[in-house]
Motif scaffolding. Structure first.
Motif, mmCIF file in Angstrom:
data_model
loop_
_atom_site.group_PDB
_atom_site.id
_atom_site.type_symbol
_atom_site.label_atom_id
_atom_site.label_comp_id
_atom_site.label_asym_id
_atom_site.label_seq_id
_atom_site.Cartn_x
_atom_site.Cartn_y
_atom_site.Cartn_z
ATOM 1 N N GLU A 1 -3.123 0.060 -3.611
ATOM 2 C CA GLU A 1 -2.938 -1.248 -2.977
ATOM 3 C C GLU A 1 -2.778 -2.313 -4.052
ATOM 4 O O GLU A 1 -3.474 -2.293 -5.068
ATOM 5 C CB GLU A 1 -4.152 -1.610 -2.107
ATOM 6 C CG GLU A 1 -4.290 -0.766 -0.858
ATOM 7 C CD GLU A 1 -5.441 -1.228 0.027
ATOM 8 O OE1 GLU A 1 -5.965 -0.390 0.760
ATOM 9 O OE2 GLU A 1 -5.817 -2.417 -0.044
ATOM 10 N N ARG A 2 -1.877 -3.250 -3.825
ATOM 11 C CA ARG A 2 -1.691 -4.323 -4.803
ATOM 12 C C ARG A 2 -1.001 -5.504 -4.147
ATOM 13 O O ARG A 2 -0.327 -5.358 -3.119
ATOM 14 C CB ARG A 2 -0.877 -3.850 -6.010
ATOM 15 C CG ARG A 2 0.497 -3.300 -5.664
ATOM 16 C CD ARG A 2 0.975 -2.357 -6.765
ATOM 17 N NE ARG A 2 2.304 -1.813 -6.473
ATOM 18 C CZ ARG A 2 2.496 -0.748 -5.691
ATOM 19 N NH1 ARG A 2 1.491 -0.147 -5.113
ATOM 20 N NH2 ARG A 2 3.727 -0.298 -5.493
ATOM 21 N N ARG A 3 -1.173 -6.666 -4.786
ATOM 22 C CA ARG A 3 -0.458 -7.874 -4.365
ATOM 23 C C ARG A 3 0.431 -8.311 -5.526
ATOM 24 O O ARG A 3 -0.017 -8.364 -6.666
ATOM 25 C CB ARG A 3 -1.442 -8.989 -4.038
ATOM 26 C CG ARG A 3 -2.288 -8.723 -2.793
ATOM 27 C CD ARG A 3 -3.391 -9.738 -2.684
ATOM 28 N NE ARG A 3 -4.139 -9.597 -1.436
ATOM 29 C CZ ARG A 3 -5.448 -9.801 -1.323
ATOM 30 N NH1 ARG A 3 -6.162 -10.150 -2.393
ATOM 31 N NH2 ARG A 3 -6.056 -9.661 -0.172
ATOM 32 N N ILE A 4 1.675 -8.609 -5.217
ATOM 33 C CA ILE A 4 2.596 -9.059 -6.245
ATOM 34 C C ILE A 4 3.337 -10.293 -5.735
ATOM 35 O O ILE A 4 3.442 -10.513 -4.528
ATOM 36 C CB ILE A 4 3.612 -7.952 -6.644
ATOM 37 C CG1 ILE A 4 4.359 -7.438 -5.404
ATOM 38 C CG2 ILE A 4 2.909 -6.804 -7.333
ATOM 39 C CD1 ILE A 4 5.418 -6.402 -5.730
ATOM 40 N N LYS B 1 0.874 -1.176 0.000
ATOM 41 C CA LYS B 1 0.000 0.000 0.000
ATOM 42 C C LYS B 1 0.910 1.224 0.000
ATOM 43 O O LYS B 1 1.692 1.425 0.929
ATOM 44 C CB LYS B 1 -0.900 -0.007 1.234
ATOM 45 C CG LYS B 1 -1.873 1.151 1.308
ATOM 46 C CD LYS B 1 -2.679 1.054 2.602
ATOM 47 C CE LYS B 1 -3.621 2.227 2.751
ATOM 48 N NZ LYS B 1 -4.269 2.218 4.084
ATOM 49 N N ASP C 1 -5.142 -5.319 2.661
ATOM 50 C CA ASP C 1 -4.892 -6.735 2.356
ATOM 51 C C ASP C 1 -5.902 -7.645 3.066
ATOM 52 O O ASP C 1 -5.535 -8.652 3.687
ATOM 53 C CB ASP C 1 -3.457 -7.133 2.715
ATOM 54 C CG ASP C 1 -3.044 -8.429 2.005
ATOM 55 O OD1 ASP C 1 -3.621 -8.725 0.939
ATOM 56 O OD2 ASP C 1 -2.171 -9.135 2.525
#
Lengths: 90, 315
Positions: A49-52, A44, B284
């Motif tokens: 926001e992201r997932r890698i 973040k 998340d």
């Protein structure tokens, strides 16, 4: 300002690593479909926001800087294992 | 109260710290104690492993914002009183935390431990970007052990030696560090060891002044609807629901995105038969999940292969 960032970040299981201004990174490690240790990073920052997902040696962008995944640790049951070490590329 | 302990002698996620008046670091734009009515999104975990406390603070802020507002009073420049209800603790044999009617007030200043391994020196504990109430209450909870009687201290010493120290020492050995002290961790280091469903019930009762209990998660025998209805009914009644994930079953097990092993969460909504769960990191969050997915990750595996799990809520 990348000079406001630490040179390295060590992530631990189930623990986020906040920096200032709501910027934060966390993650977990596991075996991917090819049986390689992989780290899933939850980020973040100003870019959102992201997932890698990355392996050792991969680079990625976070908090306005480029980082390298220098180590991915095994995730063992119990305790609080380290997840990965991330190094800022100067 | 003295500054709660925070040292690097236990789990290795605790960074080097210094005490700082972080909330008034920028004197032209100090961080207020409250930014409107307290909300769950204002409670976001830092690098201390107190996910259960942060999840509980967020849940109370959302369902009982006045309880949060009533708990904090500024009594001077940078001086605060945090009032927590005295309780009888929840246990497996008597799983209800009951307020006694008395209140303990913790007087503390606004110094917070900040990370010295990061140039901007952010708080080591709960984040304090928009308001200070989460960090001040976390500090009071960390300071609670300064008021413990001899029996409580002895119980904690035994729990440390029996349950926590082996895991902490394994973690330290993997990092190439020596064993942790025989003396149990106190302050933020104590919170860093995590919490049980019973300790979350205790905190719910301390914050709200209401009875809080630990309930068994309805399983396959009761059916999916019993699980969903149970959560939905509590939330409809304005009562927080707190849950925790199981540990990893095997080395390098891959869990779904947003689901972390040994982590506390808040159930925020049940909608279209999906359970919505908040990660106390403040982001998340796991995808809304069906009952089967919840059962898999939010209940432990017993040695005989059966499953079991508990959630915490107001009675």
């Amino acid at each position: 300002m990348t000079s406001d960032l630490p040179g390295t970040i060590e992530l631990h299981q189930s623990i986020p690593h906040p920096l200032e201004g709501g910027t934060v990174i966390g993650g977990s490690s596991y075996l991917d479909d090819q049986g390689r240790l992989e780290v899933r990073l939850a980020i973040k920052d100003d870019a959102g926001e992201r997932r890698i997902r990355h392996h050792e040696g991969d680079t990625f962008e976070f908090a306005g800087a480029t980082w390298r995944v220098t180590k991915v640790f095994e995730a063992y049951p119990g305790g609080r294992p380290r997840v990965a070490t991330l190094s800022k590329i100067e | 109260m003295k500054p709660p302990e925070i040292v690097g002698d236990y789990y290795t996620n605790i960074p080097p710290t210094a005490q700082d008046r972080y909330l008034v670091r920028d004197q032209a734009n100090p961080v207020p104690v409250f930014d409107g009515s307290p909300t769950r999104d204002q409670a976001a975990q830092g690098t201390v492993g107190d996910c259960g406390i942060v999840a509980t603070l967020g849940a109370v802020a959302e369902h009982r914002p006045d309880a949060i507002k009533d708990a904090i009073k500024q009594v001077g420049d940078g001086e605060y009183e945090i009032a927590l209800h005295d309780i009888t603790e929840a246990t497996p044999a008597a799983p209800v935390a009951r307020p006694t009617g008395d209140i303990t007030t913790y007087r503390l200043n606004d110094e917070l431990p900040v990370r010295t391994d990061t140039p901007t020196q952010p708080p080591a504990g709960i984040q304090a970007e928009s308001c200070g109430w989460p960090a001040l209450i976390e500090k009071a909870i960390a300071a609670e052990d300064q008021t413990w009687d001899a029996a409580t201290k002895a119980g904690w010493e035994q729990a440390w030696t029996t349950w926590h120290k082996p895991a902490v020492d394994q973690d330290r050995a993997n990092a190439g560090l020596g064993a942790s002290p025989d003396d149990p961790p106190m302050g933020y280091n104590r919170l860093d060891l995590g919490s049980t469903a019973y300790q979350r019930a205790d905190l719910l009762a301390k914050l709200t002044g209401e009875e809080a209990e630990v309930r068994r998660i309805p399983g396959e025998r009761q059916g999916e609807q019993a699980l969903l209805d149970g959560f939905r009914d509590q939330l409809s009644a304005g009562k927080p629901v707190l849950v925790g994930t199981r540990g990893l079953r095997v080395t390098n097990e891959r869990l779904p995105d947003g689901i972390y092993a040994g982590h506390a969460y808040e159930v925020t909504k049940v909608e279209n038969d999906k359970i919505h769960i908040r990660n106390p990191w403040g982001y998340d969050h796991p995808d809304p999940m069906d009952a089967k997915t919840f059962w898999e990750y939010y209940r432990r595996y017993n040695q005989d292969g059966t499953r079991g799990g508990y959630y915490t809520t107001l009675k």
